[in-house]
Design an enzyme around this catalytic site. Structure first.
Site, PDB file in Angstrom:
ATOM      1  N   CYS A  37       0.824  -0.798   0.443  1.00  9.59           N
ATOM      2  CA  CYS A  37       0.184  -0.259   0.169  1.00  9.59           C
ATOM      3  C   CYS A  37       1.276   1.388   0.056  1.00  9.59           C
ATOM      4  O   CYS A  37       2.413   0.840  -0.358  1.00  9.59           O
ATOM      5  CB  CYS A  37      -1.105  -0.272   0.928  1.00  9.59           C
ATOM      6  SG  CYS A  37       0.059  -0.281   2.907  1.00  9.59           S
ATOM      7  N   CYS A  45       4.843   4.020 -12.695  1.00  8.63           N
ATOM      8  CA  CYS A  45       4.401   4.544 -14.208  1.00  8.63           C
ATOM      9  C   CYS A  45       2.628   5.389 -13.162  1.00  8.63           C
ATOM     10  O   CYS A  45       2.379   5.118 -12.767  1.00  8.63           O
ATOM     11  CB  CYS A  45       3.504   3.110 -14.236  1.00  8.63           C
ATOM     12  SG  CYS A  45       3.081   3.047 -15.599  1.00  8.63           S
TER      13      CYS A  45
END
Length: 128
Positions: free
Chosen positions: A70, A118
């Site tokens: 996370c 990304c």
């Protein structure tokens, strides 16, 4: 038997990331869409994680290592990794997963270390 969950550092993951048997599972919720993500990772938000476990198993077919994270890998990442391990123990079917890991310091640590991220909006991410 419950599987053990181990931690992996960002540098360890970076060196293994190109191997075809690894899946990176991002369990962040909305922040993935504006913070970016680790290229090639799958997104299974923690708030709907339990409902999506069969889909995750399907998405991870042929892979033997799943690495969960996370933002910081202190709560959601480890919790989802444990839910996944418990689910595998309950289904009693060998899906080929041998290693369940959590990325130390999570996405924030990965990005802070200057590793590639990304920002595509594609699902699944096509980034390399």
């Amino acid at each position: 038997m419950a599987r053990s969950i181990t931690f992996i550092t960002g540098s360890q993951l970076f060196s293994l990331k190109s191997r075809p048997n690894i899946v990176i599972v991002d369990v962040r919720d909305d922040e993935r869409s504006y913070d970016g993500h680790i290229a090639g990772s799958l997104h299974f938000a923690s708030d709907t994680f339990l409902d999506k476990l069969p889909t995750l198993i399907e998405s991870a077919k042929g892979k033997d290592t799943l690495v969960f994270h996370c933002a910081l890998s202190q709560v959601r990442g480890p919790k989802c990794a444990r839910k996944f391990a418990d689910y595998l123990a309950d289904v009693k079917e060998d899906v080929g997963v041998k290693n369940i890991m959590v990325l130390e310091r999570g996405y924030n640590g990965w990005e802070a270390s200057g590793r590639p991220i990304c920002r595509c909006k594609e699902v699944p991410c096509k980034g390399e």
